[in-house]
Design an enzyme around this catalytic site. Structure first.
Site, PDB file in Angstrom:
ATOM      1  N   ARG A  10     -11.167   7.422   9.549  1.00 45.27           N
ATOM      2  CA  ARG A  10     -10.466   7.186   8.266  1.00 45.27           C
ATOM      3  C   ARG A  10     -11.442   6.494   7.327  1.00 45.27           C
ATOM      4  NH1 ARG A  10      -7.633   3.180   5.705  1.00 45.27           N
ATOM      5  NH2 ARG A  10      -5.825   3.815   4.491  1.00 45.27           N
ATOM      6  N   LYS A  12     -14.367  -2.152   5.304  1.00 41.84           N
ATOM      7  CA  LYS A  12     -13.581  -3.335   5.681  1.00 41.84           C
ATOM      8  C   LYS A  12     -14.442  -4.585   5.677  1.00 41.84           C
ATOM      9  CE  LYS A  12      -9.670  -1.158   7.849  1.00 41.84           C
ATOM     10  NZ  LYS A  12      -8.904  -0.822   9.052  1.00 41.84           N
TER      11      LYS A  12
END
Ligand code: 8Y7
Length: 277
Positions: free
Chosen positions: A257, A223
Site C-alpha cells: 500500500r 510513515k
C-alpha cells in the site's frame, strides 16, 4: 500458498506482489490531506495511480492518523461514494474502501467496491456481518489501542507473536461469519500502536505472520518510521518508502500500500526478475 484474492467481480493473481495506490478523500491526512477533495482532482489522481501501475486503489474517507477527528457516516459516504461509482464504471483497478463502518461497507459494496480495508479488522459492532454480507474481500489490520492514543506508549512482550495471534483470532472470526479464506488479506498495521523498534521487528520478520497461506499486505509508505530513519518530511520519503516496500516484498508481502506507485512498481519489477531465476 493461496496466491489469489477473490473479489466480487474478479480474482486478483498474487503470484507477484501488487501495488495498492492510496487515494485519501480527506482534508486532514498526513501526506496528501486536502489535495483530492474536489471530485475532478480525485478522478484524475485515480487515473494517474492506475496509469502508474496500481492494481488496487484504496479510497479513504476517514483519516486514521493519530489524533484525527471522527467522521460521521453521511460525510464519509459523501466523500467516497461518487468517486467509487465513477471508478466502477471507468477504471479497471480493483477498488478498495478504507472504512470501519458497517453502513459504509454496505453502501460501498453496492457502488462497486471489491475490497474492504478495515484498520479495525472488522471489530466494530456489526462490521463482521456487514462485510460478510457484501461478498467483498477484506483486509484485516492489526492495531494496538486506537488512533487517538495508540502512539503514546505502545507495548508488547513479543510483537510478532502478539500481532500474529491477533490476526489468527480475526481470521477465525471471519471464517465463523462465513468469509472464505480466498477473500482474506492480513496486515501487521505498521505504525498503528508500534514504536520504531516494533515496526522494524515486524518488517524483518514479516514472513512469520503468514497464517494458513493467506496473503499479506504491508503499508509503510511515507510513515513516520521512514521519517525517523531518513530525517525527511512526508513528501520527501519516497526513496525510503520504496526501500521499505521492497524489503516487505522480499519478506513475503503480496500487496504494498503506497503513495508513490510508479517508483514502487519499478522496484518490484527488479525484485521479481531476480526471484524468478
Ligand atoms: C494502513 C492502512 C493506513 C496500513 C492498511 C497511512 C488506511 C495511514 N495505513 N490500511 N491505512 N494498512 N491496510 O499512513 O498500513 O497511510 S492510513
Amino acid at each position: 500458498m493461496t496466491a489469489r484474492l477473490r473479489c466480487p467481480q474478479r480474482t486478483l493473481d498474487l503470484q507477484q506482489p501488487l501495488v495498492m495506490g492510496v487515494l485519501n478523500l480527506t482534508p486532514d491526512s498526513f501526506s496528501d490531506g486536502g489535495r483530492y477533495l474536489e471530485p475532478e482532482q480525485a478522478r484524475l489522481r485515480a487515473a494517474d495511480l492506475e496509469a502508474q501501475g496500481a492494481a488496487i486503489i484504496d479510497l479513504g474517507g476517514e483519516s486514521t492518523r493519530p489524533g484525527a477527528a471522527p467522521v460521521p457516516v453521511a460525510e464519509e459516504l459523501r466523500r467516497v461514494l461518487p468517486l467509487l461509482q465513477s471508478l466502477h464504471a471507468n477504471s479497471r483497478a480493483v477498488l478498495s474502501v478504507d472504512t470501519s463502518k458497517p453502513e459504509v461497507m454496505r453502501a460501498a459494496a453496492a457502488a462497486g467496491a471489491d475490497l474492504i480495508n478495515d484498520v479495525y479488522a472488522l471489530r466494530a459492532p456489526g462490521a463482521l456481518a456487514a462485510a460478510a454480507e457484501t461478498g467483498c474481500a477484506v483486509c484485516l489490520m492489526h492495531m494496538q489501542g486506537e488512533p487517538r492514543t495508540m502512539q503514546l506508549a505502545p507495548h508488547y512482550t513479543d510483537v510478532v507473536a502478539e500481532v500474529r495471534a491477533f490476526l489468527a483470532e480475526r481470521v477465525a472470526a471471519c471464517r465463523a461469519a462465513g468469509i472464505a479464506d480466498e477473500r482474506i488479506v492480513l496486515d501487521p498495521g505498521f505504525g498503528f500502536g508500534k514504536t520504531l523498534e516494533h515496526n522494524l521487528t515486524l518488517l524483518s520478520r514479516l514472513s512469520e505472520l503468514r497464517i494458513d497461506g493467506l496473503p499479506i499486505l504491508a503499508g509503510l509508505s511515507r510513515k513516520s518510521m521512514i521519517g525517523t530513519l531518513t530525517g525527511k518530511a512526508p513528501a520527501e520519503r519516497v526513496h525510503g518508502s520504496v526501500a521499505a516496500a521492497l524489503i516487505a516484498a522480499q519478506n513475503g508481502a503480496d500487496i504494498l500500500r503506497v503513495h508513490d506507485v510508479a517508483a514502487t512498481v519499478d522496484a518490484l519489477k527488479v525484485l521479481s526478475a531476480v526471484v524468478r531465476r
